[in-house]
Design a protein around this motif. Structure first.
Motif, mmCIF file in Angstrom:
data_model
loop_
_atom_site.group_PDB
_atom_site.id
_atom_site.type_symbol
_atom_site.label_atom_id
_atom_site.label_comp_id
_atom_site.label_asym_id
_atom_site.label_seq_id
_atom_site.Cartn_x
_atom_site.Cartn_y
_atom_site.Cartn_z
ATOM 1 N N PHE A 126 0.857 -1.180 0.000
ATOM 2 C CA PHE A 126 0.000 0.000 0.000
ATOM 3 C C PHE A 126 0.897 1.235 0.000
ATOM 4 N N ALA A 127 0.371 2.341 -0.505
ATOM 5 C CA ALA A 127 1.158 3.570 -0.573
ATOM 6 C C ALA A 127 1.193 4.295 0.773
ATOM 7 N N HIS A 128 0.031 4.360 1.439
ATOM 8 C CA HIS A 128 -0.076 5.092 2.700
ATOM 9 C C HIS A 128 -0.993 4.338 3.658
ATOM 10 N N ALA A 129 -0.711 4.521 4.915
ATOM 11 C CA ALA A 129 -1.598 4.025 5.971
ATOM 12 C C ALA A 129 -1.725 5.136 7.002
ATOM 13 N N LEU A 130 -2.790 5.105 7.736
ATOM 14 C CA LEU A 130 -2.965 6.040 8.829
ATOM 15 C C LEU A 130 -2.824 5.247 10.121
ATOM 16 N N LYS A 131 -1.868 5.637 10.955
ATOM 17 C CA LYS A 131 -1.612 4.937 12.218
ATOM 18 C C LYS A 131 -2.172 5.768 13.368
ATOM 19 N N GLN A 143 -2.109 -0.102 18.513
ATOM 20 C CA GLN A 143 -2.144 0.774 17.360
ATOM 21 C C GLN A 143 -3.176 0.253 16.376
ATOM 22 N N VAL A 144 -3.918 1.189 15.801
ATOM 23 C CA VAL A 144 -4.855 0.863 14.746
ATOM 24 C C VAL A 144 -4.303 1.474 13.467
ATOM 25 N N LEU A 145 -4.172 0.647 12.441
ATOM 26 C CA LEU A 145 -3.731 1.116 11.132
ATOM 27 C C LEU A 145 -4.906 1.054 10.173
ATOM 28 N N LEU A 146 -5.127 2.123 9.442
ATOM 29 C CA LEU A 146 -6.172 2.172 8.425
ATOM 30 C C LEU A 146 -5.509 2.288 7.068
ATOM 31 N N VAL A 147 -5.813 1.361 6.204
ATOM 32 C CA VAL A 147 -5.271 1.363 4.847
ATOM 33 C C VAL A 147 -6.458 1.410 3.893
ATOM 34 N N LEU A 148 -6.570 2.486 3.133
ATOM 35 C CA LEU A 148 -7.654 2.588 2.168
ATOM 36 C C LEU A 148 -7.118 2.314 0.774
#
Length: 155
Positions: A126-131, A143-148
């Motif tokens: 993936f290019a980006h994740a939100l941690k 930690q919660v990682l969100l990958v769209l």
């Protein structure tokens, strides 16, 4: 990188879900954008998200943090296969609750079965994740990682 509206809804939904599923006070830290791969230090669960946008929710923490959830929820320490099963179910409950909260705001989402991750793991593709760091009162941090993969255009 600006957080788009669906991502904000997802963060709010996760905060709500964590507060509902976990029997302890939780506080979300400041989200941070991660570029490239993410390294999981010990244990986690990955749940896919489908519907109005696609992606993954990854919840990771130490085994002791997940075991403490079991102690607080069931009154007994969990380890081995029982802990792994529990981690999968925690991921399922948090992701499911998140999608339920978000559906009340007009987005249609569903989840895939959880995949439990054990050991040091590199997550990529993936290019980006939100941690999002989450502090659980008296237990520690997860930690919660969100990958769209796809998301709605800004409205």
């Amino acid at each position: 990188m600006e957080i788009l509206s669906p991502m904000t809804e997802l963060i709010d939904g996760i905060g709500n879900a964590l507060g509902t599923v976990l029997p302890l006070p939780v506080s979300l830290g400041t989200p941070d954008v991660v570029d490239g791969a993410v390294y999981q230090p010990e244990m986690g669960v990955l749940v896919g998200v489908t519907g109005d946008f696609r992606g993954r929710i990854i919840i990771q923490a130490s085994q002791s943090v997940f075991s403490s959830f079991g102690m607080n929820m069931y009154g007994m320490a969990l380890e081995g296969d029982m802990l792994e099963s529990f981690v999968g179910e925690i991921g399922n409950m948090i992701a499911g609750s998140t999608c339920t909260v978000i559906s009340q705001k007009g987005l249609t989402l569903d989840i895939t079965p959880p995949t439990v991750l054990v050991g040091h793991t590199k997550l990529s593709g993936f290019a980006h994740a939100l941690k999002i760091p989450v502090d659980i009162d008296g237990v520690g941090e997860l930690q919660v990682l969100l990958v769209l993969e796809e998301h709605l255009s800004q409205q």
